[in-house]
Design an enzyme around this catalytic site. Sequence first.
Site, PDB file in Angstrom:
ATOM      1  N   TYR A  54       0.844  -1.195   0.000  1.00 60.99           N
ATOM      2  CA  TYR A  54       0.000   0.000   0.000  1.00 60.99           C
ATOM      3  C   TYR A  54       0.881   1.248   0.000  1.00 60.99           C
ATOM      4  O   TYR A  54       1.621   1.500   0.946  1.00 60.99           O
ATOM      5  CB  TYR A  54      -0.942   0.019   1.210  1.00 60.99           C
ATOM      6  CG  TYR A  54      -1.967  -1.103   1.223  1.00 60.99           C
ATOM      7  CD1 TYR A  54      -2.141  -1.945   0.132  1.00 60.99           C
ATOM      8  CD2 TYR A  54      -2.778  -1.330   2.335  1.00 60.99           C
ATOM      9  CE1 TYR A  54      -3.073  -2.975   0.139  1.00 60.99           C
ATOM     10  CE2 TYR A  54      -3.715  -2.349   2.353  1.00 60.99           C
ATOM     11  CZ  TYR A  54      -3.849  -3.171   1.242  1.00 60.99           C
ATOM     12  OH  TYR A  54      -4.776  -4.191   1.266  1.00 60.99           O
ATOM     13  N   TRP A 212     -12.521  -7.840   2.606  1.00 62.28           N
ATOM     14  CA  TRP A 212     -12.124  -6.544   2.022  1.00 62.28           C
ATOM     15  C   TRP A 212     -13.129  -6.022   0.997  1.00 62.28           C
ATOM     16  O   TRP A 212     -13.928  -6.771   0.459  1.00 62.28           O
ATOM     17  CB  TRP A 212     -10.732  -6.586   1.440  1.00 62.28           C
ATOM     18  CG  TRP A 212     -10.375  -7.521   0.311  1.00 62.28           C
ATOM     19  CD1 TRP A 212      -9.839  -8.779   0.446  1.00 62.28           C
ATOM     20  CD2 TRP A 212     -10.435  -7.273  -1.108  1.00 62.28           C
ATOM     21  NE1 TRP A 212      -9.582  -9.311  -0.800  1.00 62.28           N
ATOM     22  CE2 TRP A 212      -9.939  -8.419  -1.769  1.00 62.28           C
ATOM     23  CE3 TRP A 212     -10.851  -6.202  -1.879  1.00 62.28           C
ATOM     24  CZ2 TRP A 212      -9.846  -8.522  -3.161  1.00 62.28           C
ATOM     25  CZ3 TRP A 212     -10.774  -6.294  -3.273  1.00 62.28           C
ATOM     26  CH2 TRP A 212     -10.281  -7.441  -3.904  1.00 62.28           C
TER      27      TRP A 212
HETATM   28  P1  NDP Z   1     -14.766  -0.265   0.452  1.00 60.06           P
HETATM   29  O1  NDP Z   1     -15.247  -1.189  -0.587  1.00 60.06           O
HETATM   30  O2  NDP Z   1     -15.650  -0.040   1.633  1.00 60.06           O
HETATM   31  O3  NDP Z   1     -14.414   1.127  -0.246  1.00 60.06           O
HETATM   32  C1  NDP Z   1     -14.007   2.216   0.533  1.00 60.06           C
HETATM   33  C2  NDP Z   1     -14.116   3.493  -0.296  1.00 60.06           C
HETATM   34  O4  NDP Z   1     -15.488   3.737  -0.663  1.00 60.06           O
HETATM   35  C3  NDP Z   1     -13.693   4.703   0.502  1.00 60.06           C
HETATM   36  O5  NDP Z   1     -12.308   4.902   0.495  1.00 60.06           O
HETATM   37  C4  NDP Z   1     -14.468   5.808  -0.194  1.00 60.06           C
HETATM   38  O6  NDP Z   1     -13.825   6.114  -1.420  1.00 60.06           O
HETATM   39  C5  NDP Z   1     -15.800   5.111  -0.480  1.00 60.06           C
HETATM   40  N1  NDP Z   1     -16.714   5.191   0.681  1.00 60.06           N
HETATM   41  C6  NDP Z   1     -16.624   4.496   1.848  1.00 60.06           C
HETATM   42  N2  NDP Z   1     -17.640   4.834   2.670  1.00 60.06           N
HETATM   43  C7  NDP Z   1     -18.378   5.732   2.030  1.00 60.06           C
HETATM   44  C8  NDP Z   1     -19.557   6.433   2.376  1.00 60.06           C
HETATM   45  N3  NDP Z   1     -20.146   6.252   3.557  1.00 60.06           N
HETATM   46  N4  NDP Z   1     -20.078   7.304   1.472  1.00 60.06           N
HETATM   47  C9  NDP Z   1     -19.488   7.491   0.259  1.00 60.06           C
HETATM   48  N5  NDP Z   1     -18.357   6.852  -0.121  1.00 60.06           N
HETATM   49  C10 NDP Z   1     -17.803   5.975   0.752  1.00 60.06           C
HETATM   50  O7  NDP Z   1     -13.405  -0.774   1.075  1.00 60.06           O
HETATM   51  P2  NDP Z   1     -11.912  -0.758   0.470  1.00 60.06           P
HETATM   52  O8  NDP Z   1     -11.904  -1.138  -0.951  1.00 60.06           O
HETATM   53  O9  NDP Z   1     -11.271   0.512   0.870  1.00 60.06           O
HETATM   54  O10 NDP Z   1     -11.291  -1.965   1.299  1.00 60.06           O
HETATM   55  C11 NDP Z   1     -11.254  -1.903   2.735  1.00 60.06           C
HETATM   56  C12 NDP Z   1      -9.943  -2.446   3.214  1.00 60.06           C
HETATM   57  O11 NDP Z   1      -9.783  -3.806   2.824  1.00 60.06           O
HETATM   58  C13 NDP Z   1      -8.693  -1.750   2.642  1.00 60.06           C
HETATM   59  O12 NDP Z   1      -8.399  -0.556   3.289  1.00 60.06           O
HETATM   60  C14 NDP Z   1      -7.636  -2.798   2.889  1.00 60.06           C
HETATM   61  O13 NDP Z   1      -7.210  -2.749   4.227  1.00 60.06           O
HETATM   62  C15 NDP Z   1      -8.397  -4.087   2.616  1.00 60.06           C
HETATM   63  N6  NDP Z   1      -8.181  -4.560   1.228  1.00 60.06           N
HETATM   64  C16 NDP Z   1      -7.492  -5.725   1.062  1.00 60.06           C
HETATM   65  C17 NDP Z   1      -7.268  -6.237  -0.179  1.00 60.06           C
HETATM   66  C18 NDP Z   1      -6.546  -7.517  -0.319  1.00 60.06           C
HETATM   67  O14 NDP Z   1      -6.147  -7.863  -1.436  1.00 60.06           O
HETATM   68  N7  NDP Z   1      -6.311  -8.257   0.732  1.00 60.06           N
HETATM   69  C19 NDP Z   1      -7.706  -5.527  -1.412  1.00 60.06           C
HETATM   70  C20 NDP Z   1      -8.438  -4.305  -1.125  1.00 60.06           C
HETATM   71  C21 NDP Z   1      -8.665  -3.866   0.148  1.00 60.06           C
HETATM   72  P3  NDP Z   1     -13.852   7.574  -2.120  1.00 60.06           P
HETATM   73  O15 NDP Z   1     -14.294   8.583  -1.106  1.00 60.06           O
HETATM   74  O16 NDP Z   1     -12.465   7.773  -2.592  1.00 60.06           O
HETATM   75  O17 NDP Z   1     -14.806   7.418  -3.252  1.00 60.06           O
END
Ligand code: NDP
Length: 341
Positions: A54, A212
């Site tokens: 990351y 995730w």
């Molecule tokens: P989500 O699918 O929940 O997406 C999060 C993103 O969605 C935010 O950064 C924001 O993006 C948007 N968002 C979240 N909440 C809201 C809301 N209430 N209203 C509007 N927009 C919102 O989770 P992530 O994809 O971030 O994944 C979570 C965690 O999982 C990661 O941080 C990581 O630790 C892990 N992960 C692990 C992986 C793996 O391969 N093992 C791969 C991916 C993630 P924005 O504001 O930019 O639009």
Amino acid sequence: MKYRNLGKSGLRLSELSFGSWVTFNHQVDTRLAERMFAICFDAGINFFDNAEAYEAGESEIVMGKALRKLNKPRDSYCVSSKVMFGRIPNFGALPTQKGLSRKHVTEACHQAMERLQVDYLDLYFCHRPDPRTPIEETVWAMHNLITQGKVLYWGTSEWSAEQIKEAYDFARENHLSAPSMEQPQYNMLDRKRFEEEYQSLYKDYGLGTTIWSPLASGVLTGKYLEGVPQGSRATLKGYEWLQKRVMESERGKIRLNIVKKLNELADELGISMTKLALAWCLLNKNVSTVILGASKIEQLEENLASAEVLTLLTEETQEKIQSILNSADTEAGDPAEDGVE
Ligand code: NDP
């Protein structure tokens, strides 16, 4: 906050946890991270997720500084790291700086501890399988880190059920530490692997899961229904794949159509699409913890409140959701296949 065991292990994780992919060192600086962690701690979150890849290690540095600033007792929370892709973007690391060899698994652990400013990693994941390293070598490397007290629980991320079984069986046969958890993608649009392929692992192996992208990178908030909002993840440099996947591909259109129907159901229930999507993940007892992502404080606050709507998800509502989800094949695959982790 409610707490769940990490599979059959004794570790009790908060059912909602917080991760840093995309956001930390990109949309979230150390000061904002510190404020977010303070909110998380107040809400009872006790697990924070990270990875060497990351932001090429910078995400762990931000997390380490923010946690150090808050100065919470080390025994009150868990941190993770993941190894495999290396720290150089687009898989450009030298051959010894990536993969799941004993050398890289060990060195990446030491480096992650330094960046996170901790003496041990509570959870340590193999971020993807490494076809170039025998699974036995990786199991031994993880076992050694555990006996050295540098790692407490090790696991996998997006390994096939067969690969997880191989690791588990090898560990058990040789009296080594077996994987305790897997970190798979799981959300309303991406269900197959979690619900079907892994099914026997929950029962037979007591596998824990730290899931995730519970909002499918924000798609399940409903905010992409009217186009791509300014400043959202799909507009970030390096995340063009998301825009393609969400708005342009045929599968993306199918997924948005499902979100539209779910959004209407959320309206009927008088709750936000976001809370519906997150609470739906919590309904599944094979989920140990749902890793939240947020680029803004307001998002984090909304997401942390998602468990409140669980009582509205009656059997009848769950059936309605199921029939919407079953009406189309929404599986979009793994972003790592596009060169993103
Ligand atoms: P989500 O699918 O929940 O997406 C999060 C993103 O969605 C935010 O950064 C924001 O993006 C948007 N968002 C979240 N909440 C809201 C809301 N209430 N209203 C509007 N927009 C919102 O989770 P992530 O994809 O971030 O994944 C979570 C965690 O999982 C990661 O941080 C990581 O630790 C892990 N992960 C692990 C992986 C793996 O391969 N093992 C791969 C991916 C993630 P924005 O504001 O930019 O639009």
